[in-house]
Design a protein around this motif. Sequence first.
Motif, short mmCIF file in Angstrom:
data_model
loop_
_atom_site.label_atom_id
_atom_site.label_comp_id
_atom_site.label_asym_id
_atom_site.label_seq_id
_atom_site.Cartn_x
_atom_site.Cartn_y
_atom_site.Cartn_z
N ILE A 79 59.16 13.09 -67.42
CA ILE A 79 59.60 14.25 -68.21
C ILE A 79 59.19 15.55 -67.51
CG2 ILE A 79 59.56 15.37 -70.47
CD1 ILE A 79 60.65 12.50 -70.55
N LEU A 80 57.96 15.59 -67.02
CA LEU A 80 57.41 16.82 -66.45
C LEU A 80 57.96 17.16 -65.07
CD1 LEU A 80 53.64 16.32 -67.43
CD2 LEU A 80 55.33 17.76 -68.59
N PRO A 86 60.85 16.53 -63.40
CA PRO A 86 62.18 17.18 -63.30
C PRO A 86 62.13 18.66 -63.68
CG PRO A 86 62.39 15.03 -64.33
CD PRO A 86 60.92 15.31 -64.22
N ILE A 87 61.36 18.98 -64.71
CA ILE A 87 61.26 20.38 -65.15
C ILE A 87 60.56 21.21 -64.09
CG2 ILE A 87 60.26 21.92 -66.89
CD1 ILE A 87 60.55 19.59 -68.90
N PHE A 88 59.46 20.70 -63.55
CA PHE A 88 58.71 21.43 -62.53
C PHE A 88 59.51 21.58 -61.23
CE2 PHE A 88 54.43 19.91 -64.50
CZ PHE A 88 54.58 20.87 -65.51
N HIS A 110 62.70 21.82 -61.02
CA HIS A 110 63.73 22.83 -61.27
C HIS A 110 63.16 24.24 -61.13
CE1 HIS A 110 67.20 24.79 -63.09
NE2 HIS A 110 66.37 25.41 -63.92
N PHE A 111 62.01 24.48 -61.74
CA PHE A 111 61.44 25.83 -61.75
C PHE A 111 60.68 26.19 -60.46
CE2 PHE A 111 62.06 25.22 -66.36
CZ PHE A 111 62.74 26.41 -66.64
N TYR A 153 70.88 17.62 -59.05
CA TYR A 153 70.96 17.18 -60.45
C TYR A 153 70.25 15.85 -60.70
CZ TYR A 153 74.43 20.87 -61.15
OH TYR A 153 75.06 22.09 -61.23
N TRP A 193 67.31 15.38 -63.38
CA TRP A 193 67.63 15.35 -64.81
C TRP A 193 67.95 13.93 -65.26
CZ3 TRP A 193 65.40 19.28 -66.43
CH2 TRP A 193 65.48 20.50 -65.78
N LEU A 236 64.69 12.40 -66.13
CA LEU A 236 64.25 12.79 -67.46
C LEU A 236 64.90 11.93 -68.55
CD1 LEU A 236 63.58 16.35 -68.72
CD2 LEU A 236 65.05 14.87 -70.09
#
Length: 388
Positions: free
Chosen positions: A275-276, A278-280, A282-283, A354, A357, A360
């Motif tokens: 979960i974490l 993919p978010i990290f 991206h940013f 992509y 994601w 995730l």
Amino acid sequence: MKKYAYIGCLGFIAVITTEFGVIGILPQIAEHYHISIDRAGMLLSAFALVIALTGPFMTLFVSGFDRKKIMITAISIFLLTGIISSFSPPFWLLMLVRILPAFLQPVYIATALSVAVSKGDKKNENELMSIVFSGVAIAMVSTVPFATWLASKLSWEYSFVIQSIVSLIALFIVYFFLQNIPVREKKSYGSQLKILKQPTFIISTAMNFFMISAWFSTYSYFAEYLNKAKGMDNTMVSYMLLLFGIVGIIANRVSGKMLNKNITNTTALFLSGTILIPIFLHFSGTNTIAVMFVIALWGFLYSPSFLNASTYMISSAPNSLEFANSLATSFGNMGITLGTTIGGWIIATKGVQYTPWLTLVFGILAFSMIIIRRYLEKRSTSLQNKIV
């Protein structure tokens, strides 16, 4: 006795170097054979698919054989196929020799774990398993990035040369330092197959499948992702694999000790990475320092995934260690196949940026399996208390 766990670990390094060594050179293989990156990815997904389809059957078939002979046979096949691959054969032959060792990969893993655990105390079982599984992280920190680096400097064939050398060393150590271990009492097929009727084991298997699918949706295309989404060259990718593996070695030992205390919580903690990360990713954008921190965290949370998955499954079937391990390997590799295949499709249709994601999405599915199993276990405990 930890000696047997370390011997199993060394063989595991050879196995993992062979299976995952292609990850860092997929772009070069695609270029050499003039094929798409998703087709080159079949070298990983086909390997994993064979394991998924044949692993449990092969493990049951050889369950009565001397364990040392099983390990020697498996590593010998890895050595032979590595040598053939290093001569850059036609793609169809490269695919064939990639598939052959896959038949014995889960057999080796289940056997090495069984040998390690059989020579130790029950209370240290998970720690001994973590030593064997640390072969995954050690390969990621040594042989896999070195093979990728060497391939970036010379050519992709040298990656398979490294794989062959590692297999040869492992074969030597197993042959000379592991005693013959005949099976004194072979369990019946029926006694082992009955775990397939247990709801908690089925749910645990699904968790394993979704968790590995999650990680490999992106990890299978590690080099491609860092090349295209983060702007890193092949040499930098080899350094990132090195960082990934260094942190992974630490993570395996940490996870092994944590599993001795609480299997479910440990599995959930490391699963949180799906979960974490993919978010990290991206940013973090193309900021090299930020990406390095994310990759270090990625390596820490990913590396014990096979150990956690196997331990989580075995905890619901403690009396069928080898067969449960082979199923864990099988469904884990089925997850590799699904993650790699869908990840390749995402790259071909949308773009490599992509793929995280997809990690995730599969991660959320894996978490849902943990919640369902916990519910089933609480309900079972409640019913037993009422009967008493």
